[in-house]
Design an enzyme around this catalytic site. Sequence first.
Site, PDB file in Angstrom:
ATOM      1  CD  GLN A  57      -2.803   1.442   2.244  1.00  0.00           C
ATOM      2  OE1 GLN A  57      -2.228   1.729   3.304  1.00  0.00           O
ATOM      3  NE2 GLN A  57      -4.121   1.431   2.121  1.00  0.00           N
ATOM      4  CB  CYS A  59      -4.586   7.761   5.999  1.00  0.00           C
ATOM      5  SG  CYS A  59      -3.751   8.128   7.545  1.00  0.00           S
ATOM      6  CE  LYS A  69      -8.361  -0.165   4.579  1.00  0.00           C
ATOM      7  NZ  LYS A  69      -8.093   0.992   5.429  1.00  0.00           N
ATOM      8  N   GLY A 129     -14.508  -2.305   8.346  1.00  0.00           N
ATOM      9  CA  GLY A 129     -15.038  -1.553   9.479  1.00  0.00           C
ATOM     10  C   GLY A 129     -15.858  -2.451  10.390  1.00  0.00           C
ATOM     11  NE  ARG A 133     -10.801  -0.192  14.942  1.00  0.00           N
ATOM     12  CZ  ARG A 133     -11.861   0.487  15.347  1.00  0.00           C
ATOM     13  NH1 ARG A 133     -11.781   1.266  16.399  1.00  0.00           N
ATOM     14  NH2 ARG A 133     -13.005   0.384  14.688  1.00  0.00           N
TER      15      ARG A 133
HETATM   16  C1  LIG Z   1      -3.239   1.412  14.226  1.00  0.00           C
HETATM   17  C2  LIG Z   1      -3.926   1.540  12.887  1.00  0.00           C
HETATM   18  C3  LIG Z   1      -3.162   1.680  11.749  1.00  0.00           C
HETATM   19  C4  LIG Z   1      -3.772   1.792  10.497  1.00  0.00           C
HETATM   20  N1  LIG Z   1      -2.989   1.903   9.376  1.00  0.00           N
HETATM   21  C5  LIG Z   1      -3.571   1.903   8.149  1.00  0.00           C
HETATM   22  C6  LIG Z   1      -2.789   1.925   6.958  1.00  0.00           C
HETATM   23  O1  LIG Z   1      -1.549   1.925   6.978  1.00  0.00           O
HETATM   24  N2  LIG Z   1      -3.449   1.940   5.772  1.00  0.00           N
HETATM   25  C7  LIG Z   1      -4.824   1.917   5.686  1.00  0.00           C
HETATM   26  O2  LIG Z   1      -5.388   1.929   4.596  1.00  0.00           O
HETATM   27  N3  LIG Z   1      -5.573   1.903   6.806  1.00  0.00           N
HETATM   28  C8  LIG Z   1      -4.995   1.873   8.014  1.00  0.00           C
HETATM   29  N4  LIG Z   1      -5.773   1.809   9.141  1.00  0.00           N
HETATM   30  C9  LIG Z   1      -7.235   1.667   8.994  1.00  0.00           C
HETATM   31  C10 LIG Z   1      -7.664   0.190   9.002  1.00  0.00           C
HETATM   32  O3  LIG Z   1      -7.046  -0.523   7.940  1.00  0.00           O
HETATM   33  C11 LIG Z   1      -9.194   0.030   8.904  1.00  0.00           C
HETATM   34  O4  LIG Z   1      -9.627   0.670   7.726  1.00  0.00           O
HETATM   35  C12 LIG Z   1      -9.912   0.623  10.108  1.00  0.00           C
HETATM   36  O5  LIG Z   1      -9.273   0.271  11.300  1.00  0.00           O
HETATM   37  C13 LIG Z   1     -11.383   0.187  10.143  1.00  0.00           C
HETATM   38  O6  LIG Z   1     -11.561  -1.162  10.389  1.00  0.00           O
HETATM   39  P1  LIG Z   1     -11.936  -1.727  11.889  1.00  0.00           P
HETATM   40  O7  LIG Z   1     -13.159  -0.961  12.350  1.00  0.00           O
HETATM   41  O8  LIG Z   1     -12.223  -3.190  11.659  1.00  0.00           O
HETATM   42  O9  LIG Z   1     -10.748  -1.479  12.720  1.00  0.00           O
HETATM   43  C14 LIG Z   1      -5.184   1.755  10.397  1.00  0.00           C
HETATM   44  C15 LIG Z   1      -5.949   1.618  11.566  1.00  0.00           C
HETATM   45  C16 LIG Z   1      -5.345   1.505  12.801  1.00  0.00           C
HETATM   46  C17 LIG Z   1      -6.199   1.338  14.025  1.00  0.00           C
END
Ligand SMILES: Cc1cc2nc3c(=O)[nH]c(=O)nc-3n(C[C@H](O)[C@H](O)[C@H](O)COP(=O)(O)O)c2cc1C
Length: 347
Positions: free
Chosen positions: A83, A113, A152, A214, A238
Amino acid sequence: MISPNLQAKLSTPLKIGSVEIKSRVLQSPLSGITDLVFRRLVRRYAPESMMYTEMVHASGLHYIKGLPKIMEIDPQERPISIQLFDCRPDFLAEAAQKAQAEGADTIDINMGCPVNKITRKGGGSSLLRQPEVAEAILREVIKSVDIPVTMKTRIGWDDNEITILDFAKRMQDAGAQMITVHARTRAQGYNGNARWEWIAKVKEVLSIPVIANGDIFSVESAVKCLEETGADGVMCSRGTLGYPFLVGEIDYFLKTGERLAPPTPIELLECAKEHLRALGEYKGDKGVYQARKHMAWYAKGFVGASVLRGQLSQVETVQEGVGLIDKAIESLEKGYEVELESGLAMV
Ligand SMILES: Cc1cc2nc3c(=O)[nH]c(=O)nc-3n(C[C@H](O)[C@H](O)[C@H](O)COP(=O)(O)O)c2cc1C
């Protein structure tokens, strides 16, 4: 628990342009988390799933020789996506070529992001507000590589600007081969519920695969999300912190209709130990500091877990961490023996 229609759809491979993936469950990119060590653990339980590197800054890459550690992939770990984030089409195209040379199966562009440091410079979710730049990025990157390019994103900037339907269509027209939708706005950050209803709407207007992201924290939530949205797959985020078993558990259920037994607290701690050792080996002291947060996430679900979490979040060396975890495992085993003797474990 899965409707026959859904089961039939999920039994076919996920097609991302020319790439076929034999799993409908993906491990999300997580900055500071999804390094080679973490991905190896996830892949042990989900060998056919797509994994993502942490996001890589394309401009940063332009100014350094070689590749940063976060871009490193193991030749055996497939399928894998690298990515990238930035707002400059030329730097992104250059970075995509390096990612392809490193062995990536697909390139993913981060357009979701929410972090100020990144949006202020025009990257991440700020691209939702500049769809023409996002389109230019996709076109330029697609021109520069032979592998599929995906993106994304989120559902919009805030509640007054939920632009995902128009945005997603434009990205498809610009050549994106798959879109992952994190069903929150940028303003939501990680708060509130993911609004899966928007993923269902995106799915209605696109022909490329749509991946739902999500609040996928369990087999149940994955199935519910797939049923409600009609998405082509789910991406776990997460829910995998301190739990690299999640992607595999969901994948196994979707393929067989059967549940894998969840790991016991002892198995979780054994995994924590392995993670700590591997991070120490791979990154030295830096790896140990990074491991602190992982260790704390693993230590849950048993008496004494919160004390252990506190201790693990301060370890200075691999040996210290391993010692603490071994002690906890020992006392859990003793507790289990006591439970067995008293018949409690049989209940
Ligand atoms: C610690 C952390 C780091 C993340 N880093 C990225 C990343 O590098 N690239 C990205 O597209 N999303 C990143 N995200 C977002 C997640 O990939 C995801 O879209 C978001 O956590 C929602 O999903 P969830 O509700 O299941 O956690 C990050 C999220 C967290 C909590």
